[in-house]
Design a protein around this motif. Structure first.
Motif, PDB file in Angstrom:
ATOM      1  N   SER A  21       0.831  -1.208   0.000  1.00  0.00           N
ATOM      2  CA  SER A  21       0.000   0.000   0.000  1.00  0.00           C
ATOM      3  C   SER A  21       0.865   1.256   0.000  1.00  0.00           C
ATOM      4  CB  SER A  21      -0.929   0.024   1.217  1.00  0.00           C
ATOM      5  OG  SER A  21      -1.947  -0.928   1.106  1.00  0.00           O
ATOM      6  N   ASP A  81     -10.167  -0.622  -0.139  1.00  0.00           N
ATOM      7  CA  ASP A  81      -9.172  -0.959  -1.170  1.00  0.00           C
ATOM      8  C   ASP A  81      -9.848  -1.231  -2.508  1.00  0.00           C
ATOM      9  OD1 ASP A  81      -6.588  -0.696  -0.214  1.00  0.00           O
ATOM     10  OD2 ASP A  81      -6.578  -2.644   0.773  1.00  0.00           O
ATOM     11  N   TYR A 178      -3.536  -1.915  -4.618  1.00  0.00           N
ATOM     12  CA  TYR A 178      -4.792  -1.966  -3.859  1.00  0.00           C
ATOM     13  C   TYR A 178      -5.365  -3.384  -3.870  1.00  0.00           C
ATOM     14  CZ  TYR A 178      -4.942   3.165  -3.784  1.00  0.00           C
ATOM     15  OH  TYR A 178      -4.669   4.485  -3.567  1.00  0.00           O
ATOM     16  N   SER A 181      -3.231  -5.546  -1.613  1.00  0.00           N
ATOM     17  CA  SER A 181      -3.519  -5.199  -0.221  1.00  0.00           C
ATOM     18  C   SER A 181      -4.832  -5.819   0.234  1.00  0.00           C
ATOM     19  CB  SER A 181      -3.577  -3.673  -0.064  1.00  0.00           C
ATOM     20  OG  SER A 181      -3.994  -3.312   1.230  1.00  0.00           O
ATOM     21  N   ALA A 182      -5.873  -5.730  -0.595  1.00  0.00           N
ATOM     22  CA  ALA A 182      -7.171  -6.304  -0.239  1.00  0.00           C
ATOM     23  C   ALA A 182      -7.059  -7.816  -0.037  1.00  0.00           C
ATOM     24  CB  ALA A 182      -8.201  -5.994  -1.328  1.00  0.00           C
TER      25      ALA A 182
END
Length: 412
Positions: A21, A81, A178, A181-182
């Motif tokens: 991120s 995200d 993103y 990260s999710a």
């Protein structure tokens, strides 16, 4: 020690999510500024984009902390995200169709940072649910090392992306981060406290004032917020503007030297983060003040000696003090603040930092019109040292009175 922590699946995914991120944030932050200048060739418009990245935290920062305390943090982080992916990719699509405008770029930048007001306090606060107090300093150190390392290495990736893909695909990489990260957050197993009570606009205001009253009444948290505001105020202009202006007076390659200084600073910060858990197991407000004093000593050093080679030494000293203070601040918030108030604690901390940054840039910008950069640097560093040592002395004397002793034990 670090291997044992890394084997923990929850912590591993948390650190990976934070690192990736941070990479996306750095790249998109530069891309917004680059594109704004390409579209307008106006410094004023570029400044507008920069403001779009900071104003949301002053507007929504405290509200983001309330929401982070109200809703399940894991779900909130994943949803935020996923929302950011199409939002950031829309800039890429419009650019390729020749339809991207400055106004749209400004709106997307504002929305992305607004989402961050809700994402960041939730992301920071779940770490206290994944660790016990014994390992919290280690994990915080790892987190800061990874995010700082990403920041230091990002210029290399920036050069490669500019040469191969161009500025616009900074946003493509950001969208990918993103998604990663999710996914990482979805793999974390988390038991969360469920907030009860009525949800409304009045309840948001009541939650903010409730936390403000609690923080004001808590001696350590109150002191932590106060000292954070003071140290950041004295540091921001000196580090972000003053140092670059000083180098411009001394060298024809000021930007290159400034980049090298940033690299030296980042390297010392990383090394400090790695070594600190071996020396300190539990952070205290005294440790924060010690870090702030070292931090101030670095600023005072390159202000008093005011030469390029001494700037490197001063930045290295700051690179020792700043992470000590930063890790102590995060540890104290994670340890002393109840789980149901954690989001508001980190959002309040962020709002305080942005307000102090803004005030520092404004006040010092005015002072720099009639006071030399060297004098501002030296005075800032010496004031940071004076405030830190005075606070250490007051706390130590107060503790001594309770025990009827007056010896000064700074590291207690």
């Amino acid at each position: 020690m670090y291997k044992k922590i890394w084997r923990n699946k929850n912590i591993r995914y948390y650190l990976l999510a934070g690192g990736v991120s941070r990479l996306g944030d750095v790249l998109s932050g530069m891309a917004f500024l680059f594109l704004a200048y390409d579209l307008t060739e106006s410094r004023l418009h570029v400044t507008g984009i920069a403001m779009a990245e900071t104003v949301p935290y002053l507007l929504f920062g405290l509200i983001g902390g309330v929401i982070a305390d109200w809703v399940p943090k894991k779900k909130l982080l994943i949803y935020l995200d996923l929302i950011r992916i199409p939002l950031i990719l829309s800039v890429v699509v419009l650019y390729h169709f020749g339809a991207l405008t400055y106004v749209y770029l400004f709106i997307v930048s504002f929305l992305i940072q607004s989402i961050g007001c809700f994402f960041n306090p939730a992301h920071r606060s779940i770490l206290s649910l994944l660790t016990d107090e014994e390992n919290r300093t280690i994990v915080n150190s790892l987190y800061d090392t990874i995010t700082r390392g990403v920041t230091v290495l990002s210029p290399l990736l920036t050069v490669w992306l500019l040469a191969v893909w161009g500025t616009i695909h900074f946003f493509t990489v950001d969208a990918i981060t993103y998604a990663i990260s999710a996914f990482c957050i979805s793999q974390i197993q988390l038991k969360e406290h469920r907030s009860e009570g009525k949800r409304s606009i009045k309840a948001v205001y009541r939650s903010i004032t409730e936390f403000a009253a609690w923080a004001t009444s808590h001696r350590v948290i109150r002191g932590l917020f106060l000292f954070t505001f003071i140290t950041v105020f004295f540091n921001t202009w000196v580090w972000e503007v003053g140092l670059l202006l000083a180098l411009a007076e001394m060298s024809d390659q000021s930007e290159e030297v400034y980049s090298i200084l940033q690299g030296v600073f980042g390297g010392v910060v990383i090394l400090t983060n790695i070594l600190l858990p071996y020396v300190v197991k539990e952070m205290t407000l005294r440790m924060y003040l010690i870090g702030a004093a070292i931090w101030g000593a670095g600023i005072a050093y390159y202000g008093l000696f005011y030469d390029v080679k001494h700037f490197f030494i001063g930045c290295a000293i700051v690179g020792v003090g700043l992470p000590i203070a930063g890790l102590a601040r995060v540890y104290l918030l994670q340890t002393l603040v109840p789980e149901e108030k954690m989001g508001r604690a980190f959002s309040s901390n962020a709002v305080l930092l942005y307000f102090s940054n803004t005030l520092s840039l404004g006040v010092y910008g005015l002072l720099a019109t009639f006071i030399s950069i060297q004098q501002l640097m030296a005075a800032s560093g010496l004031l940071m040292i004076a405030f830190s040592l005075a606070a250490l002395l007051v706390r130590t004397v107060n503790s001594s009175k309770l025990s009827r002793r007056f010896s000064v034990h700074f590291f207690n």
